[in-house]
Design a protein around this motif. Structure first.
Motif, short mmCIF file in Angstrom:
data_model
loop_
_atom_site.label_atom_id
_atom_site.label_comp_id
_atom_site.label_asym_id
_atom_site.label_seq_id
_atom_site.Cartn_x
_atom_site.Cartn_y
_atom_site.Cartn_z
N TYR A 25 -0.28 -36.43 -130.39
CA TYR A 25 0.69 -37.12 -129.53
C TYR A 25 1.71 -36.12 -128.99
N ALA A 26 2.14 -35.21 -129.84
CA ALA A 26 3.14 -34.22 -129.44
C ALA A 26 2.55 -33.19 -128.47
N VAL A 27 1.28 -32.86 -128.62
CA VAL A 27 0.64 -31.85 -127.76
C VAL A 27 0.66 -32.27 -126.30
N THR A 28 0.53 -33.57 -126.03
CA THR A 28 0.49 -34.05 -124.65
C THR A 28 1.81 -34.66 -124.20
N GLY A 29 2.81 -34.56 -125.02
CA GLY A 29 4.09 -35.17 -124.68
C GLY A 29 4.01 -36.70 -124.66
N GLY A 30 3.07 -37.24 -125.42
CA GLY A 30 2.93 -38.69 -125.51
C GLY A 30 2.02 -39.28 -124.44
N ARG A 31 1.51 -38.45 -123.54
CA ARG A 31 0.63 -38.97 -122.47
C ARG A 31 -0.77 -39.19 -122.99
N THR A 32 -1.42 -40.24 -122.51
CA THR A 32 -2.80 -40.52 -122.89
C THR A 32 -3.73 -40.49 -121.69
N ARG A 33 -3.18 -40.26 -120.51
CA ARG A 33 -3.99 -40.22 -119.29
C ARG A 33 -3.74 -38.94 -118.53
N THR A 34 -4.72 -38.55 -117.73
CA THR A 34 -4.57 -37.37 -116.89
C THR A 34 -3.57 -37.66 -115.78
N GLU A 38 -7.62 -40.44 -113.38
CA GLU A 38 -9.08 -40.47 -113.32
C GLU A 38 -9.61 -39.89 -114.62
N PRO A 39 -10.52 -40.58 -115.29
CA PRO A 39 -11.06 -40.04 -116.54
C PRO A 39 -11.88 -38.78 -116.28
N LEU A 40 -11.69 -37.79 -117.10
CA LEU A 40 -12.43 -36.54 -117.02
C LEU A 40 -13.70 -36.71 -117.85
N PRO A 41 -14.88 -36.56 -117.25
CA PRO A 41 -16.12 -36.76 -118.01
C PRO A 41 -16.22 -35.77 -119.18
N VAL A 42 -16.76 -36.22 -120.31
CA VAL A 42 -16.90 -35.35 -121.48
C VAL A 42 -17.87 -34.21 -121.21
N GLU A 43 -18.74 -34.38 -120.23
CA GLU A 43 -19.71 -33.33 -119.93
C GLU A 43 -19.23 -32.36 -118.85
N GLU A 77 -17.23 -30.10 -126.09
CA GLU A 77 -17.32 -28.89 -126.92
C GLU A 77 -15.95 -28.32 -127.22
N LEU A 78 -15.09 -28.30 -126.23
CA LEU A 78 -13.72 -27.80 -126.45
C LEU A 78 -12.99 -28.67 -127.46
N SER A 79 -13.21 -29.95 -127.38
CA SER A 79 -12.59 -30.87 -128.32
C SER A 79 -12.99 -30.52 -129.76
N LYS A 83 -10.45 -28.80 -132.34
CA LYS A 83 -10.19 -29.84 -133.36
C LYS A 83 -9.12 -30.83 -132.92
N LEU A 84 -9.27 -31.29 -131.68
CA LEU A 84 -8.41 -32.33 -131.14
C LEU A 84 -9.28 -33.45 -130.59
N PRO A 85 -8.81 -34.68 -130.58
CA PRO A 85 -9.59 -35.78 -130.01
C PRO A 85 -9.91 -35.55 -128.52
N VAL A 86 -11.02 -36.10 -128.07
CA VAL A 86 -11.46 -35.91 -126.68
C VAL A 86 -10.39 -36.39 -125.70
N GLY A 87 -9.73 -37.49 -125.99
CA GLY A 87 -8.70 -38.01 -125.09
C GLY A 87 -7.56 -37.03 -124.89
N ILE A 88 -7.15 -36.39 -125.96
CA ILE A 88 -6.08 -35.38 -125.88
C ILE A 88 -6.58 -34.17 -125.10
N MET A 89 -7.82 -33.77 -125.35
CA MET A 89 -8.40 -32.61 -124.66
C MET A 89 -8.49 -32.88 -123.16
N ARG A 90 -8.82 -34.10 -122.77
CA ARG A 90 -8.88 -34.44 -121.35
C ARG A 90 -7.52 -34.24 -120.68
N VAL A 91 -6.46 -34.66 -121.34
CA VAL A 91 -5.12 -34.51 -120.78
C VAL A 91 -4.75 -33.03 -120.67
#
Length: 133
Positions: A25-34, A38-43, A77-79, A83-91
């Motif tokens: 939560y702290a890494v993204t400043g509390g944001r959960t969306r880009t 628009e969702p960033l595809p996991v691939e 893969e980056l996620s 070692k961060l959740p995919v949602g955080i990695m997308r942001v």
């Protein structure tokens, strides 16, 4: 962290679990969306753009730049590597793309009306990539 820093009724393992729960939560400043919502595809593949300073970047962002400097890696893969959740990695990746630190390949090819990740072959490919880690 020194065990003396914890309240007497909290073990070090419990404190580590609590830190992990708060950290993404702290890494993204509390944001959960880009920034574009628009969702960033996991691939989607991520490439580090050379010539950018990593001074002032968080450890997670520096790790993303380091990992993608010589190879393309997917968001999934980056996620796993960071070692961060995919949602955080997308942001994080979206923010880094906006600031010109990375280039995202394959993200613009998808529209909200198509669902590329629902294709069985794409899901198998992502799963195989993650399993090889």
């Amino acid at each position: 962290m020194d065990p003396l820093d914890y309240p007497s009724d909290v073990t070090e393992d419990e404190a580590d679990e609590e830190t992990y729960a708060v950290r993404p939560y702290a890494v993204t400043g509390g944001r959960t969306r880009t920034t574009t919502n628009e969702p960033l595809p996991v691939e989607a593949l991520v490439q580090s753009l050379r010539g950018h300073d990593d001074i002032g970047l968080t450890p997670e962002r520096r790790k993303i730049l380091e990992l993608t400097r010589d190879q393309y890696l997917s968001v999934a893969e980056l996620s796993a590597h960071v070692k961060l959740p995919v949602g955080i990695m997308r942001v994080l990746i979206s923010d880094m793309s906006d600031s010109g630190n990375v280039r995202i390949h394959g993200a613009g090819a998808f529209s909200s009306t198509t669902a590329p990740a629902t294709s069985l072959s794409v899901l198998e490919s992502v799963l195989n990539g993650i399993s090889s880690l």
